[in-house]
Write a protein that holds these residues in place. Structure first.
Motif, mmCIF file in Angstrom:
data_model
loop_
_atom_site.group_PDB
_atom_site.id
_atom_site.type_symbol
_atom_site.label_atom_id
_atom_site.label_comp_id
_atom_site.label_asym_id
_atom_site.label_seq_id
_atom_site.Cartn_x
_atom_site.Cartn_y
_atom_site.Cartn_z
ATOM 1 N N LYS A 1 10.790 1.216 -3.701
ATOM 2 C CA LYS A 1 9.606 0.364 -3.553
ATOM 3 C C LYS A 1 9.978 -1.107 -3.740
ATOM 4 N N LYS B 1 0.856 -1.181 0.000
ATOM 5 C CA LYS B 1 0.000 0.000 0.000
ATOM 6 C C LYS B 1 0.894 1.234 0.000
ATOM 7 N N GLU B 2 0.545 2.205 -0.794
ATOM 8 C CA GLU B 2 1.362 3.400 -0.894
ATOM 9 C C GLU B 2 1.473 4.115 0.450
ATOM 10 N N GLU B 3 0.391 4.150 1.226
ATOM 11 C CA GLU B 3 0.443 4.841 2.519
ATOM 12 C C GLU B 3 1.381 4.132 3.484
ATOM 13 N N PHE C 1 4.080 2.484 2.513
ATOM 14 C CA PHE C 1 5.422 2.787 2.017
ATOM 15 C C PHE C 1 5.857 4.193 2.410
ATOM 16 N N GLN C 2 4.951 5.156 2.349
ATOM 17 C CA GLN C 2 5.299 6.523 2.734
ATOM 18 C C GLN C 2 5.617 6.608 4.220
#
Length: 244
Positions: free
Chosen positions: A133, A108-110, A112-113
């Motif tokens: 990533k 999930k991008e969130e 990873f951030q």
């Protein structure tokens, strides 16, 4: 032919890495004993490997095998005998407003951030190549065993992510990262307390916390969870000196 769950560990294949700079002790070289990629593995075999001091990073199962150093000590917490101190109870109570979600390993991008923010706060001089990533996915989203990703949210905002492995006799804490802008919550310590409670709910006797190095300040938090056992000379034994 032996089934994977019946395969003796002596029949598994391992290799030694070349020396590389130690991530924990300055001016030291490290080596690892790694399970060969073509070796059969499942959660049962992995559970036995963990009891022998191994852990995993993504799909790679390894343990330290350094030429001149034995500083890395595999450690685990006795769940039933864990001593809840006043500070543990305060930390646990402080984070009861977090909602918890069990999920399969998924990118999930969130997440990873949050991982990037955590790495920047904890390792500001780290190699930027390790923050890609692709590296994140190989490190945390790939697993050959029974693993789970745990989300912790505050008002639907992600504040902590933890990856755990389910073993025959416990839970192995793979990796946890959290919002570095909320130090008052002691999220890292709360996560271990939460995992201890999960072990107790599932009647699993051990929480495996990876390796502990006495000379490494970043690992000092592990000795706060007593009673702590270490694998020394191939035997699990209480770490009496952990109280120092």
């Amino acid at each position: 032919m032996a089934k994977p769950q019946d395969l003796p560990l002596e029949l598994l294949q391992f290799y030694l890495t070349a020396p590389y700079p130690c991530s924990y002790l300055d001016n030291e070289e490290a080596r690892s004993q790694v399970l060969a990629p073509n070796s059969p593995i499942n959660s049962h075999i992995y559970s036995e490997l963990v009891r022998h001091g191994f852990r995993r990073s993504g799909s790679f199962t390894y343990r330290p095998h350094c030429d001149q150093c034995q500083a890395c000590v595999p450690v685990r917490v006795n769940v039933e005998e864990f001593i809840w101190r006043r500070i543990n109870r305060r930390i646990f109570k402080k984070n009861q407003d977090l909602t918890v979600h069990h999920q399969r390993l998924v990118f999930k991008e969130e997440h990873f951030q949050l991982y990037l923010a955590y790495q920047q706060a904890r390792h500001p001089k780290g190699d930027t190549d390790t923050d890609s990533k692709e590296q994140y996915v190989h490190f945390l989203i790939h697993s050959p065993v029974n693993s789970e990703l745990i989300e912790f949210r505050l008002n639907n905002q992600i504040v902590m992510v933890s990856v755990i492995d389910y073993l025959d006799d416990g839970i192995s804490s793979v990796y946890t990262f959290f919002d570095p802008t909320q130090p008052d919550r002691s999220l890292g310590q709360f996560n271990i307390l939460w995992q201890l409670n999960l072990c107790r709910t599932l009647t699993l006797p051990w929480l495996y916390l990876g390796y502990w190095i006495k000379e490494c300040r970043k690992m000092n938090y592990k000795i706060q969870f007593q009673p702590l056992e270490g694998l020394i000379d191939h035997q699990w034994q209480p770490l009496a000196f952990a109280q120092e």
